[in-house]
Design an enzyme around this catalytic site. Structure first.
Site, PDB file in Angstrom:
ATOM      1  N   TYR A 136      10.960 -15.917  10.993  1.00 49.25           N
ATOM      2  CA  TYR A 136      10.487 -14.472   9.573  1.00 49.25           C
ATOM      3  C   TYR A 136      10.741 -13.688   9.322  1.00 49.25           C
ATOM      4  O   TYR A 136      11.219 -12.638   9.073  1.00 49.25           O
ATOM      5  CB  TYR A 136       9.735 -15.605   9.074  1.00 49.25           C
ATOM      6  N   LEU A 161      10.223   0.160   3.039  1.00 45.79           N
ATOM      7  CA  LEU A 161       9.212  -0.375   3.635  1.00 45.79           C
ATOM      8  C   LEU A 161       8.555  -1.430   3.844  1.00 45.79           C
ATOM      9  O   LEU A 161       7.654  -2.242   4.469  1.00 45.79           O
ATOM     10  CB  LEU A 161       7.943   0.076   2.124  1.00 45.79           C
ATOM     11  N   LEU A 164      14.850  -8.951   1.197  1.00 46.45           N
ATOM     12  CA  LEU A 164      15.460  -8.117   2.925  1.00 46.45           C
ATOM     13  C   LEU A 164      16.387  -9.146   3.623  1.00 46.45           C
ATOM     14  O   LEU A 164      16.620  -9.745   4.535  1.00 46.45           O
ATOM     15  CB  LEU A 164      14.511  -7.333   3.479  1.00 46.45           C
ATOM     16  N   GLU A 212       3.256   0.066  17.081  1.00 46.01           N
ATOM     17  CA  GLU A 212       2.764  -0.526  17.792  1.00 46.01           C
ATOM     18  C   GLU A 212       4.198  -1.177  18.680  1.00 46.01           C
ATOM     19  O   GLU A 212       4.320  -2.230  19.918  1.00 46.01           O
ATOM     20  CB  GLU A 212       3.201  -1.530  16.316  1.00 46.01           C
ATOM     21  N   SER A 239       7.096   2.159  13.122  1.00 45.32           N
ATOM     22  CA  SER A 239       5.813   2.046  13.352  1.00 45.32           C
ATOM     23  C   SER A 239       4.794   1.826  15.152  1.00 45.32           C
ATOM     24  O   SER A 239       5.829   1.892  16.196  1.00 45.32           O
ATOM     25  CB  SER A 239       5.411   0.041  13.452  1.00 45.32           C
ATOM     26  N   GLN A 246       1.117  -1.371   0.043  1.00 42.50           N
ATOM     27  CA  GLN A 246      -0.007   0.099  -0.240  1.00 42.50           C
ATOM     28  C   GLN A 246       1.151   1.537   0.191  1.00 42.50           C
ATOM     29  O   GLN A 246       0.264   2.095  -1.117  1.00 42.50           O
ATOM     30  CB  GLN A 246      -0.757   0.016   0.971  1.00 42.50           C
ATOM     31  N   ALA A 281       8.735  -5.226   4.856  1.00 39.44           N
ATOM     32  CA  ALA A 281       8.293  -5.969   5.675  1.00 39.44           C
ATOM     33  C   ALA A 281       7.047  -7.169   6.091  1.00 39.44           C
ATOM     34  O   ALA A 281       6.479  -7.156   4.796  1.00 39.44           O
ATOM     35  CB  ALA A 281       7.907  -5.375   7.339  1.00 39.44           C
ATOM     36  N   GLN A 282       7.253  -8.213   6.755  1.00 39.56           N
ATOM     37  CA  GLN A 282       6.362  -8.941   7.499  1.00 39.56           C
ATOM     38  C   GLN A 282       5.674  -7.337   8.476  1.00 39.56           C
ATOM     39  O   GLN A 282       5.469  -8.145   9.019  1.00 39.56           O
ATOM     40  CB  GLN A 282       6.688 -10.522   7.639  1.00 39.56           C
ATOM     41  N   TYR A 289       6.552  -8.889  15.695  1.00 40.08           N
ATOM     42  CA  TYR A 289       6.414  -7.881  15.051  1.00 40.08           C
ATOM     43  C   TYR A 289       7.143  -6.749  15.380  1.00 40.08           C
ATOM     44  O   TYR A 289       7.975  -6.259  15.132  1.00 40.08           O
ATOM     45  CB  TYR A 289       5.272  -7.614  13.955  1.00 40.08           C
ATOM     46  N   ARG A 312      -5.239  -0.983   1.179  1.00 42.96           N
ATOM     47  CA  ARG A 312      -4.830  -2.075   2.164  1.00 42.96           C
ATOM     48  C   ARG A 312      -4.989  -3.300   1.713  1.00 42.96           C
ATOM     49  O   ARG A 312      -5.972  -4.048   1.235  1.00 42.96           O
ATOM     50  CB  ARG A 312      -6.101  -1.279   3.791  1.00 42.96           C
TER      51      ARG A 312
HETATM   52  O1  F7E Z   1      -5.139  -4.710  13.860  1.00 41.39           O
HETATM   53  C1  F7E Z   1      -7.797  -5.813  15.811  1.00 41.39           C
HETATM   54  C2  F7E Z   1      -6.749  -6.238  16.053  1.00 41.39           C
HETATM   55  O2  F7E Z   1      -4.317  -5.871  11.578  1.00 41.39           O
HETATM   56  C3  F7E Z   1      -5.463  -2.994  14.545  1.00 41.39           C
HETATM   57  C4  F7E Z   1      -0.201  -2.633  11.020  1.00 41.39           C
HETATM   58  O3  F7E Z   1       0.534  -1.466   9.472  1.00 41.39           O
HETATM   59  O4  F7E Z   1      -0.852  -0.916  12.074  1.00 41.39           O
HETATM   60  C5  F7E Z   1      -0.914  -2.225  11.592  1.00 41.39           C
HETATM   61  O5  F7E Z   1      -0.795  -3.166  13.050  1.00 41.39           O
HETATM   62  C6  F7E Z   1      -6.406  -4.007  15.715  1.00 41.39           C
HETATM   63  C7  F7E Z   1      -6.165  -4.987  16.600  1.00 41.39           C
HETATM   64  O6  F7E Z   1      -3.338  -3.166  12.460  1.00 41.39           O
HETATM   65  C8  F7E Z   1      -9.659  -8.080  14.135  1.00 41.39           C
HETATM   66  O7  F7E Z   1      -6.710  -7.274  17.019  1.00 41.39           O
HETATM   67  C9  F7E Z   1     -10.432  -7.161  15.796  1.00 41.39           C
HETATM   68  O8  F7E Z   1      -5.969  -4.670  17.871  1.00 41.39           O
HETATM   69  O9  F7E Z   1      -5.508  -3.814  11.437  1.00 41.39           O
HETATM   70  P1  F7E Z   1      -4.691  -4.189  12.059  1.00 41.39           P
HETATM   71  P2  F7E Z   1      -1.938  -3.024  13.563  1.00 41.39           P
HETATM   72  O10 F7E Z   1      -2.378  -5.401  14.617  1.00 41.39           O
HETATM   73  O11 F7E Z   1      -3.104  -2.598  14.535  1.00 41.39           O
HETATM   74  C10 F7E Z   1       0.389  -0.509  12.993  1.00 41.39           C
HETATM   75  C11 F7E Z   1       0.923   0.330  12.462  1.00 41.39           C
HETATM   76  C12 F7E Z   1       1.379  -1.169  11.819  1.00 41.39           C
HETATM   77  O12 F7E Z   1       2.617  -1.296  11.485  1.00 41.39           O
HETATM   78  C13 F7E Z   1       1.228  -2.436  11.081  1.00 41.39           C
HETATM   79  O13 F7E Z   1       2.088  -3.493  10.503  1.00 41.39           O
HETATM   80  O14 F7E Z   1      -8.221  -4.587  15.007  1.00 41.39           O
HETATM   81  N1  F7E Z   1      -8.055  -6.674  15.808  1.00 41.39           N
HETATM   82  N2  F7E Z   1     -10.354  -8.194  14.492  1.00 41.39           N
HETATM   83  C14 F7E Z   1      -8.225  -7.467  14.297  1.00 41.39           C
HETATM   84  N3  F7E Z   1      -7.768  -7.117  13.470  1.00 41.39           N
HETATM   85  C15 F7E Z   1      -7.674  -8.482  12.028  1.00 41.39           C
HETATM   86  N4  F7E Z   1      -5.991  -7.898  11.170  1.00 41.39           N
HETATM   87  N5  F7E Z   1      -8.296  -8.788  11.886  1.00 41.39           N
HETATM   88  C16 F7E Z   1      -9.525  -9.116  12.078  1.00 41.39           C
HETATM   89  O15 F7E Z   1     -10.323  -9.805  12.527  1.00 41.39           O
END
Ligand code: F7E
Length: 328
Positions: free
Chosen positions: A92, A77, A56, A128, A126, A16, A79-80, A150, A185
């Protein structure tokens, strides 16, 4: 190669952010090169981008790639980037998102020393990394408490970037980007998973949406705005680290309300909680303070939460309409 034009190399160009950053740099007159890992499709990457294979996780061809491209700016940019997947593939993830940064920095250091080229480096750090955040909002001075393989890998990459700046004088910057979304996304991230499902449910292509923790709260911005911050960091006089965020936080519930509401749907009739999508350790709330980026770089987000959700939902409705036409 046209020597008058600035040259940029983007790793992870098929993602993205890679696509939005490529568009921005091409519009500014750059010659843009992109590194794509084996097996990755170019995604939304514009056709003007010169693609190169590289990974990488390996790194053995990074020196040759730098010699061939001679970039003025490198944007890392790659990454996994899926947090939940990192619990299933921790080694990984650490190899690509952590050690991969070091492989690239070391290749740049050696390339600079050999050629005399000045390379500016951007690292995709990030929010995170703040994880179980000790204060809200989070700034550049907030301590890290990573909560996933991560996030641990990203902390490693962050400090390697700082260290190459301090030890070798490399023009290296960390952008600490909070969640940033768009119609491009990946479909397994929660925002896109929701907008895609809402649109398909509206057209009868799907009936149910399975999600994990709906109480998590994130500072969601628009990816198109955030890539401009990356570019601004590398144009500034001094290399530094910056939080990039909107300053507003919303729960997954809020996102569901806005996306399903846009299509006059009631999400409570379609969403099922599935433990499969719960994480072993969760990041509950993130909210960033981008004051430093605003004052030093003149950067500010243009797209607010409601507009972002509408943009994504509308794009996914169009996609679902095309899908439906193909079906009939
Ligand atoms: O989850 C909750 C999940 O996977 C957001 C990446 O780009 O941003 C991203 O990381 C929230 C979490 O993003 C589902 O538990 C609920 O609390 O969209 P996400 P992320 O984990 O915040 C940061 C800045 C990065 O750097 C990362 O690379 O939503 N959630 N239900 C869920 N999340 C997912 N994926 N799927 C669900 O079904």
């Amino acid at each position: 190669m046209n020597s008058d034009r600035p040259v940029a190399l983007i790793t992870g160009v098929s993602g993205q952010d890679g696509s939005y950053l490529s568009e921005l740099l091409l519009a500014k007159g750059y010659q843009v090169h992109g590194m794509v890992a084996c097996g990755h499709a170019p995604g939304h990457c514009p056709p003007e981008v010169v693609l190169h294979h590289g990974d990488l996780a390996d790194g053995s061809n990074l020196g040759a790639l730098l010699d061939a491209v001679r970039p003025h700016e490198v944007y890392n940019l790659a990454a996994q980037s899926h947090v939940q997947l990192s619990f299933e593939m921790p080694v990984y993830t650490a190899n690509v998102a952590g050690l991969g940064v070091l492989r690239l920095l070391e290749a740049i250091r050696i390339h600079q020393a050999r050629t005399g080229d000045a390379v500016r480096f951007y690292q995709a750090s990030s929010s995170e990394m703040f994880g179980r955040a000790v204060e809200t909002p989070q700034t550049e001075r907030t301590p890290f408490h990573p909560r996933s393989p991560y996030a641990c890998a990203k902390v490693f990459g962050y400090w390697q970037t700082v260290n190459y700046r301090e030890a070798y004088g490399l023009f290296a910057c960390n952008g600490i980007l909070f969640n940033h979304e768009s119609p491009r996304r990946g479909e397994t991230f929660v925002t896109r998973k929701i907008t895609r499902a809402a649109a398909r449910i509206k057209l009868g292509l799907q009936h149910e949406l399975r999600l994990g923790n709906l109480d998590a709260s994130r500072d969601w911005g628009f990816a198109g705005d955030y890539v401009e911050a990356m570019w601004r960091m590398l144009q500034y006089d001094q290399p530094d680290d910056y939080v990039i965020a909107t300053g507003c936080t919303h729960t997954v519930h809020d996102f569901l309300d806005a996306a399903f509401g846009r299509l006059d749907l009631d999400w409570t009739r379609h969403v099922q909680i599935d433990p499969l999508f719960l994480r072993p350790a969760e990041v509950d709330v993130l909210r960033g303070d981008a004051t430093k980026a605003r004052t030093q770089l003149g950067w500010q987000p243009r797209v607010a939460f409601d507009e972002l959700v509408c943009m994504m939902t509308d794009a996914d409705l169009q996609l679902a309409q095309r899908e439906k036409r193909m079906e009939t």
